[in-house]
Motif scaffolding. Structure first.
Motif, PDB file in Angstrom:
ATOM      1  N   PRO A 166       0.855  -1.143   0.061  1.00  0.00           N
ATOM      2  CA  PRO A 166      -0.025  -0.043  -0.033  1.00  0.00           C
ATOM      3  C   PRO A 166       0.899   1.381  -0.068  1.00  0.00           C
ATOM      4  O   PRO A 166       0.175   2.254  -0.327  1.00  0.00           O
ATOM      5  CB  PRO A 166      -0.800  -0.301   1.157  1.00  0.00           C
ATOM      6  N   PHE A 167       2.313   1.101   0.228  1.00  0.00           N
ATOM      7  CA  PHE A 167       2.949   2.610   0.522  1.00  0.00           C
ATOM      8  C   PHE A 167       4.033   2.443  -0.850  1.00  0.00           C
ATOM      9  O   PHE A 167       4.792   3.637  -0.970  1.00  0.00           O
ATOM     10  CB  PHE A 167       3.826   2.423   1.706  1.00  0.00           C
ATOM     11  N   ALA A 168       3.792   1.689  -1.912  1.00  0.00           N
ATOM     12  CA  ALA A 168       4.811   1.392  -2.817  1.00  0.00           C
ATOM     13  C   ALA A 168       4.830   2.865  -3.513  1.00  0.00           C
ATOM     14  O   ALA A 168       5.847   3.194  -4.077  1.00  0.00           O
ATOM     15  CB  ALA A 168       4.402   0.331  -3.723  1.00  0.00           C
ATOM     16  N   ALA A 169       3.749   3.423  -3.859  1.00  0.00           N
ATOM     17  CA  ALA A 169       3.835   4.680  -4.726  1.00  0.00           C
ATOM     18  C   ALA A 169       4.081   5.934  -4.012  1.00  0.00           C
ATOM     19  O   ALA A 169       4.067   7.005  -4.754  1.00  0.00           O
ATOM     20  CB  ALA A 169       2.547   4.838  -5.393  1.00  0.00           C
ATOM     21  N   LEU A 170       4.397   5.871  -2.690  1.00  0.00           N
ATOM     22  CA  LEU A 170       4.778   7.062  -1.697  1.00  0.00           C
ATOM     23  C   LEU A 170       6.162   7.290  -1.617  1.00  0.00           C
ATOM     24  O   LEU A 170       7.009   6.648  -1.865  1.00  0.00           O
ATOM     25  CB  LEU A 170       4.185   6.645  -0.408  1.00  0.00           C
ATOM     26  N   ASP A 171       6.132   8.727  -1.475  1.00  0.00           N
ATOM     27  CA  ASP A 171       7.894   9.140  -1.408  1.00  0.00           C
ATOM     28  C   ASP A 171       8.329   8.225   0.077  1.00  0.00           C
ATOM     29  O   ASP A 171       7.680   7.936   0.971  1.00  0.00           O
ATOM     30  CB  ASP A 171       7.785  10.659  -1.250  1.00  0.00           C
ATOM     31  N   GLU A 172       9.563   8.276   0.254  1.00  0.00           N
ATOM     32  CA  GLU A 172      10.404   7.604   1.521  1.00  0.00           C
ATOM     33  C   GLU A 172       9.792   8.126   2.666  1.00  0.00           C
ATOM     34  O   GLU A 172       9.549   7.152   3.922  1.00  0.00           O
ATOM     35  CB  GLU A 172      11.958   7.700   1.195  1.00  0.00           C
ATOM     36  N   MET A 173       9.833   9.529   2.879  1.00  0.00           N
ATOM     37  CA  MET A 173       9.388  10.068   4.179  1.00  0.00           C
ATOM     38  C   MET A 173       7.922   9.621   4.570  1.00  0.00           C
ATOM     39  O   MET A 173       7.769   9.158   5.864  1.00  0.00           O
ATOM     40  CB  MET A 173       9.503  11.582   4.195  1.00  0.00           C
ATOM     41  N   THR A 174       7.107   9.718   3.477  1.00  0.00           N
ATOM     42  CA  THR A 174       5.573   9.183   3.746  1.00  0.00           C
ATOM     43  C   THR A 174       5.377   8.028   3.908  1.00  0.00           C
ATOM     44  O   THR A 174       4.912   7.691   5.075  1.00  0.00           O
ATOM     45  CB  THR A 174       4.593  10.014   2.614  1.00  0.00           C
ATOM     46  N   ARG A 175       6.226   7.133   3.537  1.00  0.00           N
ATOM     47  CA  ARG A 175       6.067   5.555   3.580  1.00  0.00           C
ATOM     48  C   ARG A 175       6.691   5.214   4.904  1.00  0.00           C
ATOM     49  O   ARG A 175       5.844   4.309   5.695  1.00  0.00           O
ATOM     50  CB  ARG A 175       7.100   4.854   2.423  1.00  0.00           C
ATOM     51  N   GLN A 176       7.659   5.759   5.437  1.00  0.00           N
ATOM     52  CA  GLN A 176       8.259   5.412   6.744  1.00  0.00           C
ATOM     53  C   GLN A 176       7.079   5.972   7.826  1.00  0.00           C
ATOM     54  O   GLN A 176       7.021   5.156   8.565  1.00  0.00           O
ATOM     55  CB  GLN A 176       9.447   6.146   6.977  1.00  0.00           C
ATOM     56  N   THR A 177       6.515   7.057   7.631  1.00  0.00           N
ATOM     57  CA  THR A 177       5.712   7.429   8.638  1.00  0.00           C
ATOM     58  C   THR A 177       4.395   6.468   8.867  1.00  0.00           C
ATOM     59  O   THR A 177       3.796   6.270   9.687  1.00  0.00           O
ATOM     60  CB  THR A 177       5.256   9.162   8.262  1.00  0.00           C
ATOM     61  N   LEU A 178       3.847   6.252   7.496  1.00  0.00           N
ATOM     62  CA  LEU A 178       2.869   5.323   7.475  1.00  0.00           C
ATOM     63  C   LEU A 178       3.203   4.110   8.140  1.00  0.00           C
ATOM     64  O   LEU A 178       2.193   3.329   8.771  1.00  0.00           O
ATOM     65  CB  LEU A 178       1.978   5.373   5.980  1.00  0.00           C
ATOM     66  N   GLN A 179       4.254   3.297   7.595  1.00  0.00           N
ATOM     67  CA  GLN A 179       4.729   2.090   8.339  1.00  0.00           C
ATOM     68  C   GLN A 179       4.866   2.337   9.986  1.00  0.00           C
ATOM     69  O   GLN A 179       4.266   1.258  10.293  1.00  0.00           O
ATOM     70  CB  GLN A 179       6.015   1.760   7.772  1.00  0.00           C
ATOM     71  N   MET A 180       5.385   3.359  10.200  1.00  0.00           N
ATOM     72  CA  MET A 180       5.194   3.413  11.999  1.00  0.00           C
ATOM     73  C   MET A 180       3.994   3.696  12.290  1.00  0.00           C
ATOM     74  O   MET A 180       3.673   2.991  13.509  1.00  0.00           O
ATOM     75  CB  MET A 180       6.158   4.782  12.221  1.00  0.00           C
ATOM     76  N   ASP A 181       3.067   4.265  11.561  1.00  0.00           N
ATOM     77  CA  ASP A 181       1.745   4.584  12.145  1.00  0.00           C
ATOM     78  C   ASP A 181       1.021   3.229  12.071  1.00  0.00           C
ATOM     79  O   ASP A 181       0.349   2.803  13.219  1.00  0.00           O
ATOM     80  CB  ASP A 181       0.993   5.481  11.398  1.00  0.00           C
ATOM     81  N   LEU A 182       1.212   2.464  10.973  1.00  0.00           N
ATOM     82  CA  LEU A 182       0.533   0.981  10.994  1.00  0.00           C
ATOM     83  C   LEU A 182       0.990   0.145  12.102  1.00  0.00           C
ATOM     84  O   LEU A 182       0.176  -0.588  12.855  1.00  0.00           O
ATOM     85  CB  LEU A 182       0.737   0.356   9.864  1.00  0.00           C
TER      86      LEU A 182
END
Length: 186
Positions: A166-182
């Motif tokens: 689900p985070f593949a198309a996102l920039d690195e900072m957003t991806r890391q934030t969403l992964q931590m949130d998840l």
């Protein structure tokens, strides 16, 4: 392979060969227990999405057995709301607000209006979007759209949450934030 206590998903000698002849999975065995957080890693085309789609009941094995909660995935989907799937893209309905997109699966299930709104607001708060209830998808960033998609999946309170990059198309900072949130939500 015998069923393990607390087993949520099992693949038993699963093969998946597409009509084109492409072999996506070959003699795939896997057991996932209750409470585990599993990630499939590998190059594009190695069968990660195929395996997830089988668990979600969106595809069938050519050979072998896939079980979810000791049933076929299609039986689980037919008789419960125990599986939710977050796709690689948010797949939001552009004419519906953030709140209305999250409400959709609850509406389909016939949950009463007051309870479904309460649930939707709760999960939107959980993913950090409580202030965007009335925004439309076109007004959101890519990361916010994925948060809505995740909230929509969580609203059904599934026992099993499947996420296909689900985070593949996102920039690195957003991806890391969403992964931590998840991880915090989990």
């Amino acid at each position: 392979m015998e069923v393990v206590k607390g087993e949520v998903v099992s693949f038993q000698h699963v093969d998946k060969v597409y009509h084109s002849g492409t072999v996506a999975l070959s003699q795939f065995d896997l057991s996932i227990a209750d409470g585990e957080f599993i990630s499939f890693l590998g190059p594009s085309g190695c069968g990660k999405s195929t395996a997830l789609r089988m668990v979600a009941g969106l595809g069938e094995a050519t050979n072998g057995r896939v079980k979810v909660f000791n049933q076929s995935p299609k039986d689980v989907i037919k008789h419960s709301n125990d599986i939710a799937y977050v796709f690689q893209e948010a797949n939001l309905l552009p004419w519906r607000t953030v709140l209305d997109n999250v409400l959709l699966p609850l509406e389909i299930r016939g949950i009463n209006k007051e309870k479904r709104k309460e649930c939707a607001v709760e999960v939107l708060e959980m993913v950090g979007l409580k202030d965007y209830l009335h925004a439309y998808p076109r007004q959101l960033s890519g990361g916010m759209k994925m948060r809505v998609s995740i909230a929509r999946a969580l609203a059904a309170k599934p026992k099993l949450l499947l996420m296909d990059e689900p985070f593949a198309a996102l920039d690195e900072m957003t991806r890391q934030t969403l992964q931590m949130d998840l991880l915090q939500i989990w």
